[in-house]
Motif scaffolding. Structure first.
Motif, PDB file in Angstrom:
ATOM      1  N   ASP A  59       0.900  -1.154  -0.021  1.00  0.00           N
ATOM      2  CA  ASP A  59       0.024  -0.020   0.118  1.00  0.00           C
ATOM      3  C   ASP A  59       0.829   1.126  -0.021  1.00  0.00           C
ATOM      4  O   ASP A  59       0.526   2.383  -0.071  1.00  0.00           O
ATOM      5  CB  ASP A  59      -0.789   0.232   1.165  1.00  0.00           C
ATOM      6  CG  ASP A  59      -0.241   0.341   2.534  1.00  0.00           C
ATOM      7  OD1 ASP A  59       1.010   0.080   2.605  1.00  0.00           O
ATOM      8  OD2 ASP A  59      -0.885   1.047   3.679  1.00  0.00           O
ATOM      9  N   GLY A  60       2.041   1.098   0.080  1.00  0.00           N
ATOM     10  CA  GLY A  60       3.099   2.334   0.008  1.00  0.00           C
ATOM     11  C   GLY A  60       2.997   3.252   1.232  1.00  0.00           C
ATOM     12  O   GLY A  60       3.455   4.165   1.143  1.00  0.00           O
ATOM     13  N   GLY A  61       2.226   2.689   2.109  1.00  0.00           N
ATOM     14  CA  GLY A  61       2.284   3.154   3.461  1.00  0.00           C
ATOM     15  C   GLY A  61       1.076   4.059   3.946  1.00  0.00           C
ATOM     16  O   GLY A  61       1.009   4.801   4.758  1.00  0.00           O
ATOM     17  N   ASP A  62       0.301   3.971   2.881  1.00  0.00           N
ATOM     18  CA  ASP A  62      -0.893   4.926   2.693  1.00  0.00           C
ATOM     19  C   ASP A  62      -1.708   4.594   3.994  1.00  0.00           C
ATOM     20  O   ASP A  62      -2.385   5.494   4.553  1.00  0.00           O
ATOM     21  CB  ASP A  62      -1.743   4.674   1.388  1.00  0.00           C
ATOM     22  CG  ASP A  62      -1.101   5.497   0.281  1.00  0.00           C
ATOM     23  OD1 ASP A  62      -0.477   6.417   0.648  1.00  0.00           O
ATOM     24  OD2 ASP A  62      -1.811   5.275  -0.609  1.00  0.00           O
ATOM     25  N   ALA A  65       0.021   5.935   7.043  1.00  0.00           N
ATOM     26  CA  ALA A  65      -0.159   7.667   7.114  1.00  0.00           C
ATOM     27  C   ALA A  65      -1.603   8.386   7.122  1.00  0.00           C
ATOM     28  O   ALA A  65      -1.825   9.267   7.816  1.00  0.00           O
ATOM     29  CB  ALA A  65       0.420   7.848   5.572  1.00  0.00           C
ATOM     30  N   LYS A  97       6.448  -0.025   7.781  1.00  0.00           N
ATOM     31  CA  LYS A  97       5.161   1.007   7.978  1.00  0.00           C
ATOM     32  C   LYS A  97       4.277   0.843   6.454  1.00  0.00           C
ATOM     33  O   LYS A  97       3.205   1.503   6.297  1.00  0.00           O
ATOM     34  CB  LYS A  97       5.672   2.431   8.126  1.00  0.00           C
ATOM     35  CG  LYS A  97       6.563   2.746   9.308  1.00  0.00           C
ATOM     36  CD  LYS A  97       5.592   2.568  10.564  1.00  0.00           C
ATOM     37  CE  LYS A  97       6.306   2.655  11.936  1.00  0.00           C
ATOM     38  NZ  LYS A  97       5.621   2.331  13.115  1.00  0.00           N
ATOM     39  N   GLN A  98       4.671  -0.066   5.930  1.00  0.00           N
ATOM     40  CA  GLN A  98       3.811  -0.300   4.519  1.00  0.00           C
ATOM     41  C   GLN A  98       3.022  -1.805   4.755  1.00  0.00           C
ATOM     42  O   GLN A  98       3.722  -2.883   5.305  1.00  0.00           O
ATOM     43  CB  GLN A  98       4.694  -0.254   3.449  1.00  0.00           C
ATOM     44  CG  GLN A  98       5.324   0.656   3.215  1.00  0.00           C
ATOM     45  CD  GLN A  98       6.140   0.652   1.884  1.00  0.00           C
ATOM     46  OE1 GLN A  98       5.932   0.099   0.830  1.00  0.00           O
ATOM     47  NE2 GLN A  98       7.313   1.460   1.776  1.00  0.00           N
TER      48      GLN A  98
ATOM     49  N   GLN B  52       1.882  16.503   4.380  1.00  0.00           N
ATOM     50  CA  GLN B  52       2.757  15.195   4.770  1.00  0.00           C
ATOM     51  C   GLN B  52       3.113  14.296   3.319  1.00  0.00           C
ATOM     52  O   GLN B  52       2.197  14.515   2.424  1.00  0.00           O
ATOM     53  CB  GLN B  52       1.470  14.173   5.451  1.00  0.00           C
ATOM     54  CG  GLN B  52       2.087  12.881   5.681  1.00  0.00           C
ATOM     55  CD  GLN B  52       0.911  12.135   6.583  1.00  0.00           C
ATOM     56  OE1 GLN B  52       1.293  12.253   8.015  1.00  0.00           O
ATOM     57  NE2 GLN B  52       0.234  11.205   6.179  1.00  0.00           N
ATOM     58  N   ALA B  56       7.317   6.381   0.369  1.00  0.00           N
ATOM     59  CA  ALA B  56       7.109   5.404  -0.778  1.00  0.00           C
ATOM     60  C   ALA B  56       6.283   6.018  -2.305  1.00  0.00           C
ATOM     61  O   ALA B  56       6.484   5.494  -2.974  1.00  0.00           O
ATOM     62  CB  ALA B  56       6.501   4.059  -0.359  1.00  0.00           C
TER      63      ALA B  56
END
Lengths: 253, 146
Positions: A59-62, A65, A97-98, B52, B56
């Motif tokens: 999810d690329g960290g979404d 975040a 965190k991903q 923010q 990634a």
């Protein structure tokens, strides 16, 4: 009736298909927009990387975040429990965190669909955790200072002549000679009296270490007894939230 | 205080005197880099403006103006979004800006003007600064000493 079912499924899949898009990135990853949506209408986007017969979906960290930005901490309490439970249910893990998963290329469709579904579900944690409480008076005061001054230290520890240690609300202004600030508030008259007495005790005890012009007590809205304010004003500048401009002027002077 | 349409209207009223008076500072966090500052205003509302960047996906920064955890405005660079209200406008990896309201919270967006394009790749500090300053201007947040 079966024809209607077929029609419905065809229409639903066509609609979903319109939302799925894929674009290659220079980094070698694919950026995949999915049909899954968060409660704010944004679409879940995934990063996908193929390596021979294996595939990695992230999810690329979404997810983290977005929750972090919404003030949800998944390290504690109910949010943590829900976070872990949903990850287990979707058989996903968190690395750096991903949210990510690896598998065979043959499973790519399922891996992407499952990850996107999980990320949308995880984002819903924000709607289930308790809403943040209204900020306390001290928090409002600190936020006000942070909007006005570059240097704001929260909850500084100060030691009085008696040896007693106090936690003030903030230390504000010039870092080399900051002003010590105490928020004074209370729901009831006795609570307000105790808060004012605490401020008087602290500012009296550190008297001599800090001149009066570097000590500020800020009274919240409410009824305050004049004689107590007079007493406090012997050891600190006394300001009122309802007249913010005056104590901000004092701090700027 | 509950965030409501009248409160939001008051925030964006010119008399609110929104101003960023403190320097923009960044915090390197796990997975993201974030800058968040309190906004000076005459009503002493606890307004926060921030940006923010997810490490990634650096091409997809988010800029927001927040009041008590509600994002009154949120700019999503290169984000994908579909409005649930007619005509169900759709953004595909395209910049959009969320507008908070009592009726829809943060689920409705529009295409803001003047936001610089960012390619799907790395983003420069200069681009982030330009995006942030444009967001401030659209929210009528004056910069003093920032």
């Amino acid at each position: 009736m079966m024809a209607l079912c077929d029609e419905l499924i065809t229409a639903a899949l066509a609609r979903i298909g319109e939302d799925w898009t894929c674009a290659p990135l220079d980094s070698g990853w694919l950026l995949v927009t999915t049909s899954h949506q968060y409660s704010d209408g944004d679409h879940v986007e995934l990063l996908v990387r193929l390596d021979h017969d294996n595939v990695e979906v992230s999810d690329g960290g979404d997810a983290l975040a977005r929750l972090d930005l919404a003030g949800v901490n998944v390290k504690h309490g109910r949010a943590r429990d829900m976070w872990r439970r949903l990850l287990r249910a979707h058989e996903l893990e968190v690395h750096n965190k991903q949210i990510s998963v690896q598998g065979a290329v043959d499973d790519l469709g399922w891996l992407a669909e499952n990850t996107a579904n999980a990320v949308a579900n995880l984002d819903g944690i924000r709607l289930l955790v308790a809403p943040p409480r209204s900020p306390m008076f001290a928090d409002r005061l600190v936020t006000l200072f942070k909007a006005e001054f570059e240097y704001v230290q929260e909850s500084p520890q100060v030691r009085g002549r008696s040896g007693g240690v106090y936690r003030a609300t903030a230390s504000v202004g010039d870092p080399s000679s900051p002003t010590l600030v105490q928020a004074v508030t209370g729901e009831s008259l006795p609570a307000r009296r105790r808060a004012l007495e605490h401020a008087f005790t602290m500012f009296s005890d550190i008297d001599g270490q800090l001149p009066t012009e570097r000590k500020l007590a800020v009274l919240n809205e409410g009824d305050w007894r004049a004689e107590q304010i007079n007493l406090l004003s012997n050891v600190a500048y006394v300001g009122a939230w309802s007249h913010r401009g005056e104590f901000l002027g004092f701090l700027n002077s | 205080m509950t965030v409501s349409d009248p409160v939001v209207k008051a925030v964006f009223d010119p008399s609110a005197g929104l101003a960023l008076q403190v320097p923009v500072t960044w915090k390197d966090r796990p997975g993201t880099v974030r800058s968040e500052m309190a906004v000076s205003n005459v009503r002493a509302l606890p307004l926060l403006v921030g940006m923010q960047v997810t490490k990634a996906k650096p091409w997809k920064p988010t800029v927001y103006l927040m009041l008590e955890n509600e994002q009154l405005r949120r700019l999503d660079i290169n984000g994908s979004h579909t409005n649930r209200i007619p005509p169900q406008e759709r953004w595909l990896q395209r910049t959009h800006k969320h507008v908070w309201s009592e009726a829809h919270h943060d689920a409705v967006a529009y295409t803001p003007s003047d936001i610089p394009d960012v390619a799907l790749g790395n983003v420069t500090g200069e681009q982030l600064r330009e995006i942030f300053e444009t967001f401030l201007a659209e929210c009528h947040i004056e910069t003093r000493g920032a």
